[in-house]
Design a protein around this motif. Structure first.
Motif, short mmCIF file in Angstrom:
data_model
loop_
_atom_site.label_atom_id
_atom_site.label_comp_id
_atom_site.label_asym_id
_atom_site.label_seq_id
_atom_site.Cartn_x
_atom_site.Cartn_y
_atom_site.Cartn_z
N THR A 5 0.66 -0.99 0.57
CA THR A 5 0.37 0.21 -0.30
C THR A 5 0.48 1.27 -0.23
O THR A 5 2.08 1.25 0.63
N TRP A 6 -0.06 2.38 -0.90
CA TRP A 6 1.43 3.51 -0.51
C TRP A 6 0.26 4.62 -1.26
O TRP A 6 -0.43 4.75 -1.06
N ALA A 7 1.42 5.71 -0.21
CA ALA A 7 0.43 6.85 -0.49
C ALA A 7 1.63 8.21 -1.71
O ALA A 7 2.83 7.56 -1.51
N ALA A 8 1.38 8.71 -2.54
CA ALA A 8 2.47 10.12 -2.34
C ALA A 8 1.81 10.98 -3.55
O ALA A 8 0.81 11.15 -3.66
N ALA A 9 2.70 12.21 -3.19
CA ALA A 9 1.76 13.08 -3.19
C ALA A 9 2.86 14.30 -3.58
O ALA A 9 4.46 13.83 -3.88
N SER A 10 2.19 15.37 -4.94
CA SER A 10 3.31 15.68 -5.33
C SER A 10 3.14 17.58 -5.40
O SER A 10 1.72 17.93 -5.55
N ARG A 11 3.72 18.35 -4.54
CA ARG A 11 3.32 19.90 -4.99
C ARG A 11 4.15 21.36 -5.00
O ARG A 11 5.36 20.73 -5.45
N ARG A 12 3.68 22.27 -5.28
CA ARG A 12 4.38 23.06 -6.72
C ARG A 12 5.22 23.69 -4.64
O ARG A 12 4.54 24.32 -3.98
N GLY A 13 6.37 24.05 -5.24
CA GLY A 13 7.51 25.28 -4.40
C GLY A 13 6.85 26.64 -4.46
O GLY A 13 6.34 26.63 -5.76
N ALA A 26 7.94 15.49 -11.56
CA ALA A 26 6.50 14.65 -12.00
C ALA A 26 6.83 13.11 -10.92
O ALA A 26 8.32 13.05 -10.08
N PHE A 27 5.73 11.98 -10.82
CA PHE A 27 5.94 10.68 -10.25
C PHE A 27 5.20 10.50 -10.91
O PHE A 27 4.35 10.65 -11.82
N ARG A 28 5.07 8.48 -11.06
CA ARG A 28 4.53 7.50 -11.22
C ARG A 28 4.81 6.37 -10.15
O ARG A 28 5.93 5.92 -9.60
N THR A 29 3.47 5.87 -9.99
CA THR A 29 3.83 4.32 -8.85
C THR A 29 2.88 3.21 -9.69
O THR A 29 2.00 3.76 -10.52
N LEU A 30 3.06 2.41 -9.95
CA LEU A 30 2.32 1.38 -9.81
C LEU A 30 2.53 -0.05 -9.37
O LEU A 30 4.22 -0.62 -8.63
N PHE A 31 2.49 -1.44 -9.49
CA PHE A 31 2.25 -2.43 -8.50
C PHE A 31 2.10 -3.69 -9.64
O PHE A 31 1.12 -3.59 -10.91
N VAL A 32 3.10 -4.48 -9.74
CA VAL A 32 2.89 -5.94 -11.02
C VAL A 32 2.65 -6.51 -10.64
O VAL A 32 3.10 -7.69 -9.17
N ASP A 36 4.16 -9.28 -8.54
CA ASP A 36 4.01 -8.90 -6.79
C ASP A 36 5.09 -7.54 -5.95
O ASP A 36 6.04 -7.79 -5.31
N THR A 37 5.30 -6.86 -6.79
CA THR A 37 6.26 -5.46 -7.11
C THR A 37 5.99 -4.55 -6.85
O THR A 37 4.75 -4.21 -7.87
N VAL A 38 6.29 -3.54 -6.46
CA VAL A 38 5.93 -2.24 -6.41
C VAL A 38 6.39 -1.57 -7.06
O VAL A 38 8.69 -1.74 -7.13
N VAL A 39 7.09 -0.38 -7.92
CA VAL A 39 7.50 0.13 -8.64
C VAL A 39 6.91 1.88 -8.09
O VAL A 39 5.65 2.63 -8.57
N LEU A 40 8.04 2.57 -7.45
CA LEU A 40 7.97 4.32 -7.59
C LEU A 40 8.93 4.49 -8.28
O LEU A 40 10.55 4.14 -8.39
N VAL A 41 8.55 5.89 -8.66
CA VAL A 41 9.88 7.07 -9.26
C VAL A 41 9.15 8.62 -9.67
O VAL A 41 8.07 8.78 -9.38
N ALA A 42 10.14 8.85 -8.57
CA ALA A 42 9.94 10.37 -9.40
C ALA A 42 10.54 11.40 -9.59
O ALA A 42 12.26 10.94 -9.11
N CYS A 43 10.46 12.18 -10.61
CA CYS A 43 11.80 13.06 -10.90
C CYS A 43 11.63 14.23 -11.27
O CYS A 43 10.39 15.14 -10.39
N ALA A 62 8.33 7.32 -18.89
CA ALA A 62 8.76 5.75 -19.83
C ALA A 62 9.71 5.31 -19.44
O ALA A 62 9.58 3.47 -18.81
N LEU A 63 10.42 5.99 -17.78
CA LEU A 63 10.81 4.46 -17.15
C LEU A 63 9.62 4.05 -15.79
O LEU A 63 10.01 1.83 -16.03
N SER A 64 8.86 4.01 -15.47
CA SER A 64 7.94 2.74 -14.90
C SER A 64 7.09 2.07 -16.00
O SER A 64 6.43 1.05 -15.52
#
Length: 251
Positions: A5-13, A26-32, A36-43, A62-64
């Motif tokens: 389980t996950w929480a994710a957020a992005s806010r402008r400075g 920018a970010f992406r999250t997904l579960f495969v 049984d694997t989670v993928v987290l990407v923050a750019c 692209a990476l996610s």
């Protein structure tokens, strides 16, 4: 049901708000499910780049997707796979630059990617931001990949750097039960630079509600609360940059 389980957020400075600029993180999250694997990407798009926000979005997407496809095939990504993904993300950015008659450095972005099934964890990192894990046996938090600083103060490395990016690949074969990926906007809150350690109380306090949640997958209510925290006066008093934080807990 996802085992994560996950929480994710992005806010402008606030610096971007004052100038009327868009958020460049920018970010992406997904579960495969197959692995049984989670993928987290923050750019984090470079503030000095004309299209840094677009670059971060292209890279995260692209990476996610590359990670999802490899894991869906039942393959744990190799270093060669990672470099193929990096090349693909750079190609996507180069194509976007050509369409706009710009150059790739106008889309400069950092990358923090974490892939974990709880037993094995892969981190792919370009630039600043960081990746942190909690040891399942001891409960200790530690940074798997630390922010990289460039030649001069307040500079770093980017996916679009000429001559190829400085990619750091870290692999952990230790049981972990919590993950955190974040951009440089919250480094001073989350990391102790004097000791070069993750600030355990910060991550415990932020991730405990996620771990206690009864729902699996992306927890939208907690993500909204996380976003409120990232845009709070207390956080903005310590950083004026964009802020992205992803917290994932193994159920």
């Amino acid at each position: 049901m996802p085992s994560w389980t996950w929480a994710a957020a992005s806010r402008r400075g606030t610096s971007h708000e004052r100038l009327g600029e868009k958020r460049q993180d920018a970010f992406r999250t997904l579960f495969v499910e197959a692995s049984d694997t989670v993928v987290l990407v923050a750019c984090d798009g470079a503030g000095s780049a004309a299209r840094g926000g677009a670059g971060s979005a292209i890279a995260a997407r692209a990476l996610s997707r590359c990670a999802r496809d490899a894991l869906a095939e039942g393959r744990w990504p190799s270093d060669d796979d990672v470099w193929d993904w990096i090349d693909l993300a750079r190609d996507r950015i180069a194509a976007a630059a050509r369409r706009r008659e710009l150059v790739p450095r106008d889309f400069a972005t950092t990358v923090v990617m974490m892939i974990s099934n709880g037993s094995d964890t892969l981190v792919v990192h370009v630039g600043d931001g960081a990746a942190v894990v909690r040891d399942a046996a001891t409960g200790a938090w530690r940074a798997v990949s630390w922010p990289a600083q460039g030649e001069y103060a307040s500079t770093t490395f980017f996916l679009t750097d000429d001559g190829g990016p400085r990619v750091r690949i870290a692999r952990e074969a230790v049981a972990v039960d919590r993950l955190a990926a974040f951009t440089d906007g919250i480094e001073r809150l989350a990391l102790d630079f004097a000791s070069e350690r993750a600030h355990g109380p910060f991550f415990s306090g932020m991730s405990d509600p996620v771990a206690a949640a009864e729902v699996s997958g992306w927890n939208l209510p907690l993500s909204r609360k996380l976003g409120d925290y990232l845009s709070s006066a207390a956080v903005n008093a310590r950083t004026d940059d964009d802020k992205t934080l992803i917290l994932a807990c193994l159920r």
